[in-house]
Design an enzyme around this catalytic site. Structure first.
Site, PDB file in Angstrom:
ATOM      1  N   GLY A  13       0.783  -1.226   0.000  1.00 39.30           N
ATOM      2  CA  GLY A  13       0.000   0.000   0.000  1.00 39.30           C
ATOM      3  C   GLY A  13       0.822   1.288   0.000  1.00 39.30           C
ATOM      4  CB  SER A  14       4.283   2.200  -0.943  1.00 41.54           C
ATOM      5  OG  SER A  14       4.393   1.745  -2.271  1.00 41.54           O
ATOM      6  CG  MET A  91      -1.352  -8.301  -6.210  1.00 40.18           C
ATOM      7  SD  MET A  91      -0.584  -7.519  -7.657  1.00 40.18           S
ATOM      8  CE  MET A  91       0.353  -8.922  -8.286  1.00 40.18           C
ATOM      9  CB  ILE A  93      -7.793 -10.872 -13.349  1.00 41.88           C
ATOM     10  CG1 ILE A  93      -6.277 -10.970 -13.563  1.00 41.88           C
ATOM     11  CG2 ILE A  93      -8.506 -10.475 -14.646  1.00 41.88           C
ATOM     12  CD1 ILE A  93      -5.852 -12.059 -14.521  1.00 41.88           C
ATOM     13  CG  ASN A 108      -3.796  -1.147 -12.535  1.00 41.47           C
ATOM     14  OD1 ASN A 108      -3.621  -1.278 -11.328  1.00 41.47           O
ATOM     15  ND2 ASN A 108      -3.143  -1.882 -13.426  1.00 41.47           N
ATOM     16  CG  HIS A 110       1.473  -2.481 -15.472  1.00 43.96           C
ATOM     17  ND1 HIS A 110       1.131  -3.693 -14.908  1.00 43.96           N
ATOM     18  CD2 HIS A 110       2.446  -2.745 -16.374  1.00 43.96           C
ATOM     19  CE1 HIS A 110       1.864  -4.651 -15.460  1.00 43.96           C
ATOM     20  NE2 HIS A 110       2.663  -4.098 -16.353  1.00 43.96           N
ATOM     21  CB  SER A 137       1.821   2.925 -17.657  1.00 43.39           C
ATOM     22  OG  SER A 137       2.998   2.669 -18.388  1.00 43.39           O
ATOM     23  CB  THR A 142     -10.447  -1.492 -20.931  1.00 40.09           C
ATOM     24  OG1 THR A 142      -9.173  -2.036 -21.265  1.00 40.09           O
ATOM     25  CG2 THR A 142     -10.431   0.020 -21.079  1.00 40.09           C
ATOM     26  CD  GLU A 144      -5.896  -5.312 -24.612  1.00 46.84           C
ATOM     27  OE1 GLU A 144      -4.739  -5.502 -24.957  1.00 46.84           O
ATOM     28  OE2 GLU A 144      -6.629  -4.433 -25.118  1.00 46.84           O
ATOM     29  CG  LEU A 145      -4.106  -8.257 -17.120  1.00 43.56           C
ATOM     30  CD1 LEU A 145      -4.846  -7.902 -15.850  1.00 43.56           C
ATOM     31  CD2 LEU A 145      -3.433  -9.616 -16.983  1.00 43.56           C
ATOM     32  CG  ASP A 146      -1.619  -5.059 -16.714  1.00 42.80           C
ATOM     33  OD1 ASP A 146      -2.249  -4.507 -15.801  1.00 42.80           O
ATOM     34  OD2 ASP A 146      -0.884  -6.049 -16.522  1.00 42.80           O
TER      35      ASP A 146
HETATM   36  C1  GRF Z   1       3.158  -1.284  -7.639  1.00 36.16           C
HETATM   37  O1  GRF Z   1       4.412  -1.619  -8.156  1.00 36.16           O
HETATM   38  C2  GRF Z   1       2.155  -1.123  -8.739  1.00 36.16           C
HETATM   39  O2  GRF Z   1       2.720  -0.646  -9.919  1.00 36.16           O
HETATM   40  C3  GRF Z   1       1.641  -2.516  -8.932  1.00 36.16           C
HETATM   41  O3  GRF Z   1       1.606  -3.057  -7.641  1.00 36.16           O
HETATM   42  C4  GRF Z   1       2.573  -2.417  -6.822  1.00 36.16           C
HETATM   43  C5  GRF Z   1       1.871  -1.934  -5.591  1.00 36.16           C
HETATM   44  O4  GRF Z   1       2.768  -1.445  -4.632  1.00 36.16           O
HETATM   45  N1  GRF Z   1       0.361  -2.496  -9.585  1.00 36.16           N
HETATM   46  P1  GRF Z   1       2.226  -0.817  -3.264  1.00 36.16           P
HETATM   47  O5  GRF Z   1       1.354  -1.894  -2.614  1.00 36.16           O
HETATM   48  O6  GRF Z   1       1.447   0.398  -3.606  1.00 36.16           O
HETATM   49  O7  GRF Z   1       3.437  -0.545  -2.459  1.00 36.16           O
END
Ligand code: GRF
Length: 206
Positions: A13-14, A91, A93, A108, A110, A137, A142, A144-146
């Site tokens: 959750g950073s 994490m 889908i 999202n 990524h 990014s 949508t 389509e994944l990522d």
């Molecule tokens: C990040 O690297 C993000 O790009 C990906 O999951 C990670 C989440 O990190 N989708 P955090 O839990 O926010 O530290």
């Protein structure tokens, strides 16, 4: 009226923290109205509680089928009446029903320069490919994944001697600037999904 945000997480959750920090400093006109995690032990839940944000745990393992989990998640998400759904290291889908319910209102982050490296292990793959640049990014979600329209990206150099950990750390620092900047644009009504494309009325610089 400030933008109501629901954040979905599965882990550290950073990115959630970066968003909460910017909102607490009144740099974004938004409120995080809830944090949902599919993992009970996610540290991001502690971060949310420290800021007095309502948390909800919906463990995917507690459901007999993927479909049942998806339906429970959709019902829970709807209850927040959020303007924007922020996926921050969630994490699972999402089903098409969930994606379509929040189309244009769900984003999202990524850890790659999309369309490169959708899916997992992005840092390792960038290293193995010998890329000179890497980054992250933010995109509209949508089915389509990522693969949804990219809103903004932040990039960094891949340095000699980088390993997965050092590169991931550098990208994370970028994420913590990029994601709040995109959320801010949305909260100010300067970002939208139109005709399947991302439309931003400002240059998002991090
Ligand atoms: C990040 O690297 C993000 O790009 C990906 O999951 C990670 C989440 O990190 N989708 P955090 O839990 O926010 O530290």
């Amino acid at each position: 009226m400030s933008c109501k945000i629901l954040v979905l997480i599965s882990g550290n959750g950073s990115n959630l923290q970066a968003l909460l920090d910017r909102i607490a400093r009144d740099e974004i006109d938004a409120d995080v109205v809830g944090v949902i995690s599919n993992v009970a032990a996610a540290y991001g839940l502690t971060r949310a509680q420290q800021r007095g944000v309502k948390i909800e745990i919906i463990p995917h393992k507690g459901f007999a089928t993927r479909d049942e989990f998806d339906r429970a998640l959709l019902t829970a998400m709807r209850a927040y009446d959020a303007d924007l759904i922020v996926l921050a290291g969630f994490m699972r889908i999402l089903s098409n029903d969930i994606v379509n319910a929040f189309l244009g209102r769900m984003i999202n982050i990524h850890p790659s320069l999309l369309p490169k490296y959708t899916g997992l292990h992005t840092h390792q793959r960038a290293l193995e490919a010998g890329d000179a640049e890497h980054g992250c990014s933010v995109h509209f979600v949508t089915p389509e994944l990522d693969g949804g329209p990219v809103i903004a990206q932040a990039r960094c150099a891949v340095l000699a001697g980088d390993d997965e950990k050092t590169l991931a750390q550098r990208v994370h620092l970028l994420e913590h600037k990029l994601y709040p900047a995109v959320v801010n644009a949305f909260a100010n009504g300067r970002l939208r999904l139109r005709d399947g494309r991302s439309e931003v009325d400002e240059v998002i610089v991090v």
